[in-house]
Enzyme design. Sequence first.
Site, PDB file in Angstrom:
ATOM      1  N   SER A  35     -10.239  25.545  -8.176  1.00 53.90           N
ATOM      2  CA  SER A  35     -11.466  25.069  -7.543  1.00 53.90           C
ATOM      3  C   SER A  35     -11.740  23.589  -7.773  1.00 53.90           C
ATOM      4  O   SER A  35     -12.522  22.990  -7.041  1.00 53.90           O
ATOM      5  CB  SER A  35     -12.665  25.883  -8.037  1.00 53.90           C
ATOM      6  N   LYS A  82     -17.696  22.749 -12.444  1.00 57.50           N
ATOM      7  CA  LYS A  82     -17.913  22.211 -11.096  1.00 57.50           C
ATOM      8  C   LYS A  82     -18.465  20.794 -11.225  1.00 57.50           C
ATOM      9  O   LYS A  82     -18.783  20.322 -12.316  1.00 57.50           O
ATOM     10  CB  LYS A  82     -18.915  23.067 -10.308  1.00 57.50           C
TER      11      LYS A  82
END
Length: 432
Positions: A35, A82
């Site tokens: 990711s 993230k």
Amino acid sequence: MKLAEFITEIAIYGLIISLMIHHFCFQSFKVMTRSMEATLIGDPNCGDRILVKKYAYEFKKPKRWEAIVFFYPHNNQQIFIKRLIGLPGEKVHIRNGEIYINNILARKPSSVVNQLLYPVYQPQQPFKENWQYSEKWQIDKQQYSINTNKLEWCKYKHVVTNRYEPINNRRFFHRQQYAYPVGGGLRVGEIRFAIRFKMRSDTGSIRLELREGEYRFLCTIDTAQAGQLHKYIGEDDTKKQSVHFKANWQKNSWHSLVFSNIDDLVTLEIDSKEVAKLDYSQKQQQAQRITFDTAFRWGVSGSFELENAQLWRDIYYISKRDFFGGLTSFEVPNHHYFALGDNPPNSRDSKDWQRFCFFYKNGISIEGDQKNFPHGKTRKFTDIYGFDRDIPHENLLENYLSRQDAPFIPQSYIIGRAALVFWPITRGKIIY
């Protein structure tokens, strides 16, 4: 004091200190998923190992674009990493691959841009397979020369290949099209081009042309060291924006050139010095709709030697709700944050998270995170405590499932800021 007692005491103190450092200062994590590529390489066996500063937000608040590590809001047994995008009280829009905060384009710091750039064409790739050019060009691997009285172009072909290949000592999925593989032929017009050149003639010029959607940018630099950078709409030759500049270069000397279009800002650097800048950003409501027309080419007139052409593209943020340049918005509540991965098509993050609630016939409801909904006699999900549950159909109401967007990270769930990659050593770096 006996030697054994001394060693035991040192070991105990060392253990106490290491536990305190682990609890209050630093902690290591392994990146398990893709990711955050290409910033971080994720793999269950050989993913990047990162060091997290747990004290980073003890005395200050998180800042936009920082890479944060946190507990997944809908299953606090999982830890995610993230990039922080939205702060408390802000309205976040995703439009045409860009991030808008409260209707204003959010530009990335240069350190973050450099980390997010994705290689499209690099020197180890065959030049002839990736560029269109005339027979007047003399190509020898990564060295190119030409002697011409008229402008001769090299145009990037947009070759689309799906394969693994080494890029910067890494192996990851490389797609030579500008875009992420999001379907529909979507292309990213925000690119960076770099090349080295040496002018051998007394007269000549270099040109760079980029098309992004309806916009066309043309940069011209001549031997009088005068330069022009213009923005056009489509094929109309009426200049919508213009910048004039001076470029300092010497005949028969090597110089570097970098041409970028990042976050609605076109820049030109010569020998690491910015000489031109054209800002064409707009408020979110006026931002152009995406089109599928993207092209880049560079050309010269005169006698030149050139080498090491390189091309990158910027990150293109997408939402699964709207692949094709539409608008997706989120309002961040107080004491919460909004975060996205650096590899949007392969990142499950704030743009996708939902909360699920299962309703029993006896009036009880349970919140959880969707795991899967197989056909059969039971429904499976993971509750907010991280436990997998199987619920028999006969115990549920007919409309047993409620879904709602739940994209935000509570401030108390943030563990710290990702500071650096320390293993493997070959990928060691500071994380911006």
